[in-house]
Write an enzyme that holds these catalytic residues in place. Structure first.
Site, PDB file in Angstrom:
ATOM      1  N   CYS A   1       6.283 -24.837 -32.004  1.00 50.77           N
ATOM      2  CA  CYS A   1       5.200 -25.783 -31.773  1.00 50.77           C
ATOM      3  C   CYS A   1       3.883 -25.161 -32.210  1.00 50.77           C
ATOM      4  O   CYS A   1       2.961 -25.844 -32.607  1.00 50.77           O
ATOM      5  CB  CYS A   1       5.149 -26.172 -30.307  1.00 50.77           C
ATOM      6  SG  CYS A   1       5.042 -24.760 -29.234  1.00 50.77           S
TER       7      CYS A   1
ATOM      8  N   GLU B   1       4.731 -30.636 -22.327  1.00 54.91           N
ATOM      9  CA  GLU B   1       4.180 -29.808 -23.420  1.00 54.91           C
ATOM     10  C   GLU B   1       4.755 -30.353 -24.714  1.00 54.91           C
ATOM     11  O   GLU B   1       5.975 -30.418 -24.861  1.00 54.91           O
ATOM     12  CB  GLU B   1       4.599 -28.349 -23.245  1.00 54.91           C
ATOM     13  CG  GLU B   1       4.179 -27.717 -21.937  1.00 54.91           C
ATOM     14  CD  GLU B   1       2.682 -27.706 -21.740  1.00 54.91           C
ATOM     15  OE1 GLU B   1       1.951 -27.641 -22.751  1.00 54.91           O
ATOM     16  OE2 GLU B   1       2.241 -27.809 -20.590  1.00 54.91           O
TER      17      GLU B   1
END
Ligand code: NAD
Length: 869
Positions: free
Chosen positions: A659, A625
């Site tokens: 993020c 990720e």
């Protein structure tokens, strides 16, 4: 509304006076999103009070309007929303919010005192209730206002704790020996309160059935009248039963019409108003005035309130039968208790922080963590502690001279020992039933729940998160544990088609040793999520935490061993990512790599995972990720308040180090300038400083390297675009603080629009129309999160199909995904895997086998299969 300026408001109150009604004026505007707007709101009252007061002095006396409580009632009566006086109002910082509000409130009260005006403090959302009440109670005590009776507060009877609040007010007034007013209302935020409580799994602060609010209204009213003259009562209602009840209760307390007043809203229930005036009742009309657009939220609240099927006005209009005016009773319906009993997975509720006791727990946990600063922590391999020559010194980024802890740093020998331990434990662990493994996760979740504030406190120090962000991270960790436990059990039940004479089974098998490499920005949640998924699937884990946040990782691994997880199932190896992380990733014995972090490291690990080493008999599975360059589109018809606050929170929450954070906002040309102006002022109003203090929304960035890198990007950015906001960073001492930075007129392909800066830097881009906005939003190598603020259903629909992101948010902020509700993860260069916190995530940690057994014995086929056909 009573006009859009003072002159029109004067005309309105003049005509009310002529019909025997007095007024309370409210300047519309709703919550201020910046300190500039809070100043403007204060200024509006400071201008309005002398002007209106002078105007009203010219009126001739009318006893029914001017005499109240045996004295001359101030002719000017204003209502005030305290949230509009401080843009950073937040329950977590009740003390700071009260202080800041009073700074702007006291000049208004002094002005009212000087011009013989009455000030009524409105009540607002539940999150602000204790702040508003505390302001009121503190003002009552101020020596300059101690003998001033012309002050009041609204209390909402739909709140379950309304009566307790009245007790507090009466107690304070008895000490003060000068009366003040309570305006009893039902409350106008019912939909908002119930939805917010439901979304957060909080107990509802409001009664869920109108009957209960009605009963409480009368209960509170009886109490208020019984406390006359300590307290002076305003009954604010259009409900005929409540009006009648007020008159009857007042009479039973031998109160005259001049001992209390009614209030109703401007523009509503005019026939009721006239009959009250005919009965010589004192009636005050609440008159909001101001610009229509800022007043929209007020009008919508009224619309919702009055169109509710349970509203007496509506019932009176639409029911052929007479409205039932029986005494309302408390009903305590079943739904009121639903929050306490539910076995189905529920997200952990965040702390609401409205209660003093909740906040005190945080203060205490912070103090206890600080006392443990500087301790030395070992590695954990096979359940045993290992101290090493090398160590990682973990500092607090808000004051780098303070050492949070010193954590042993592994070399290759310890990495090999961890691998051996994990391999050995796997032999046993893979045979443990899924239910037992799931129950281990649930036990860890339960222990973490017991210590959640302590874990939040460690993050406040070690990661620099503010209270709410730290609490959310711990809650997410608990959610991952419970959710993956449930999901692992679900996968056990997966059915495949059957046929006569054969039995088909699909089963999942653990792979072996999993390497878990989390980032520092969600130091507990992401670590826990990846680790929980690894082990619940029967793998064993080596956790290599980020070197920025190793203390949180050590504390958590301690906790999972306290929860009784067998030795070797989870091994903790802190150390350099490039050395020890890569060594382990390369190792032939590692079967799964669960990584979350930057594209640079992620793509390197993907490369490593693809290589076959001598003796390797498997292809490594890698879940990576990675980063984002997330955009929010603000359409020309967007709700400006929501778009501004949502963008600011998405861009600057945890200093932009998520993020999912917004780093681009694409604004339609038509509203670009007005949006930018409010955006800049709102971001400027965020307080930056040590996150230990809940008043600081923005803490430090993680370390000196990040600090230098972000500031250098800001410097480079100045060559590419115009700086719209960048306040000095000088006064924060040695902490790594960077207040919000905003660039305007950023071009599509510039570094500012393309590179993940991972800090509080927001680029504002201009789009000629929605087509171009979508094009700009998709002009990125990443596809993680994105958002659209728009009222246009076609545009929202187009965003749903054309905006390339893993998580799309419409008309809300783009951060804060919840496990199970918003499974999280991106594509393009943002990630490779199934979504974390979603149904498919666990599949990546297992191999699957389909087993088909021929069950036909000499022509015999099991009868039950035939029955299905
Ligand atoms: P990072 O890539 O620098 O570090 C992540 C982890 O990898 C750390 O534990 C680090 O020690 C380790 N590491 C570093 N070099 C390594 C190597 N050569 N081999 C093996 N391991 C190594 O990232 P970070 O600074 O910790 O986190 C910020 C990044 O993470 C941002 O890019 C952010 O967007 C991303 N992130 C993504 C998600 C998501 O769900 N997509 C969530 C959080 C953070």
């Amino acid at each position: 509304m009573g006009g859009n300026n003072i002159q029109r408001a004067c005309n309105t109150v003049d005509s009310l006076k002529r019909t025997g009604m007095s007024s309370s004026l409210d300047i519309l505007g709703e919550a201020s999103v910046s300190e500039h707007e809070a100043d403007e709101y204060q200024k509006a009252y400071l201008e309005m009070i002398p002007a209106m007061s002078a105007h009203m002095q010219a009126w001739t006396d009318v006893e029914i309007v001017d005499q109240l409580h045996g004295r001359a009632a101030p002719r000017l009566n204003v209502s005030l929303k305290l949230s509009s006086l401080y843009s950073q109002i937040d329950a977590s910082d009740t003390k700071g919010s009260v202080h800041a509000i009073k700074q702007r409130l006291i000049p208004i009260l002094e002005c009212a005192l000087e011009h013989h005006a009455f000030v009524m403090i409105d009540m607002e959302q539940y999150d602000y209730k204790n702040i508003i009440l505390t302001c009121f109670l503190e003002i009552l005590e101020e020596s300059r206002f101690r003998h001033w009776p012309d002050l009041g507060i609204a209390i909402q009877a739909y709140l379950r704790d309304a009566f307790d609040d009245l007790l507090r007010i009466v107690e304070a007034l008895k000490k003060r020996a000068t009366p003040a007013t309570v305006r009893l209302v039902r409350g106008a935020y019912w939909d908002y309160e119930t939805i917010v409580a439901d979304q957060n799994n909080w107990p509802s602060p409001v009664w869920l059935h109108k009957n209960d609010s009605d009963a409480n209204f009368e209960h509170c009213m009886g109490f208020l009248f019984s406390e006359h003259p300590v307290i002076e009562t305003v009954v604010a209602t259009h409900n005929t039963r409540s009006l009648a009840a007020a008159m009857a209760i007042a009479e039973s307390h031998k109160l005259s019409n001049q001992d209390y007043e009614f209030q109703m809203l401007y523009g509503m229930a005019d026939s009721l108003k006239n009959s009250l005036v005919q009965r010589q009742q004192h009636l005050r009309i609440y008159v909001p005035y101001g610009e229509t657009l800022p007043g929209m939220a007020y009008l919508v609240r009224r619309l919702l309130e009055n169109s509710s099927g349970q509203s007496v006005l509506d019932m009176g209009l639409t029911h052929e039968q007479p409205v039932d005016l029986d005494k309302p009773e408390f009903s305590l319906h079943e739904e009121d208790k639903k929050h306490s009993v539910d076995d189905h997975f529920q997200n952990q509720s965040l702390y609401r922080l409205t209660e003093t006791a909740e906040r005190a727990v945080f203060v205490q946990a912070l103090s206890q963590c600080r006392q443990q600063f500087g301790q030395v922590y070992p590695l954990t391999i096979d359940g045993k502690s290992y101290h090493t020559k090398q160590s990682i010194i973990s500092i607090t980024p808000a004051s780098p001279e303070e050492t949070v802890g010193v954590v042993a740093s592994a070399d290759q020998r310890q990495a090999d020992a961890a691998l051996a331990s994990a391999k050995k434990a796997h032999v046993y662990w893979r045979r443990v039933s899924v239910t037992e493994r799931a129950n281990h996760l649930r036990k860890i979740a339960s222990l973490l729940q017991d210590r959640r504030v302590e874990f939040a406190a460690w993050q406040i120090f070690e990661a620099g998160k503010n209270w709410r962000e730290a609490d959310a991270d711990v809650c997410e960790a608990i959610d991952f544990l419970n959710y993956y436990a449930d999901q692992a059990e679900r996968l056990e039940q997966v059915a495949v088609d059957q046929s006569s004479g054969e039995q088909n089974t699909l089963c999942y098998r653990s792979r072996g040793v999993g390497l878990v490499i989390p980032p520092w920005n969600f130091p507990l949640a992401i670590l826990t999520g990846m680790m929980a998924a690894t082990i619940v699937c029967g793998n064993t884990a080596i956790v290599k935490p980020s070197s920025q946040t190793p203390v949180i990782a050590v504390k958590f691994v301690e906790l999972i061993h306290q929860a009784g997880l067998p030795d070797g199932v989870v091994n903790l190896i802190a150390g350099s990512g490039a050395d020890i992380g890569e060594y382990l990733a390369n190792h032939v014995d590692v079967q799964v790599i669960a990584f979350t972090g930057s594209i640079a490291v992620g793509s390197r690990l993907i490369n490593i995972a693809a290589q076959l080493h001598p003796g390797q008999t498997h292809i490594k599975r890698i879940i990576a990720e990675m980063g984002g360059k997330n955009a929010i589109i603000v359409d020309s018809d967007a709700d400006m308040d929501e778009a501004v606050t949502g963008t600011v929170s998405s861009a600057f929450g945890f200093q932009g180090q998520k993020c999912s954070a917004a780093s681009r906002v694409i604004v339609l040309d038509h509203i670009y300038d007005s949006f930018l102006e409010r955006l800049v002022e709102t971001a400027r109003s965020l307080r930056t400083g040590p996150p230990e203090d809940p008043g600081n929304v923005m803490g430090p960035v993680i370390n000196t390297q990040a600090h230098t890198k972000i500031l250098s990007a800001v410097n480079d950015g100045k060559q590419q675009a115009q700086l719209a906001l960048y306040d000095s960073v000088g006064h924060f001492g040695k902490g790594y603080f960077i207040p919000p930075v905003i660039f305007k007129e950023v071009t599509a392909d510039s570094m500012l629009a393309q590179v993940e800066i991972f800090g509080p830097v927001l680029s504002v881009l201009r789009a000629r129309d929605f087509d171009q906005a979508l094009q700009l939003a998709n002009n990125s190598k990443y596809a993680l999160t994105g958002g659209v603020y728009s009222r246009d259903p076609d545009h929202l629909q187009r965003a749903k199909s054309e905006f390339n992101v893993g998580n799309l948010y419409l008309n809300r902020k783009i951060t804060g995904a919840l496990v199970s509700r918003q499974p999280f993860g991106g594509y393009k260069l943002s990630g490779t895997g199934y979504k974390a916190g979603g149904e498919n995530y666990l599949l990546q940690f297992m191999d699957s086998s389909t087993i088909t057994e021929n069950t036909m014995r000499r022509g015999f086929a099991p009868i039950e299969v035939h029955k299905d056909k």
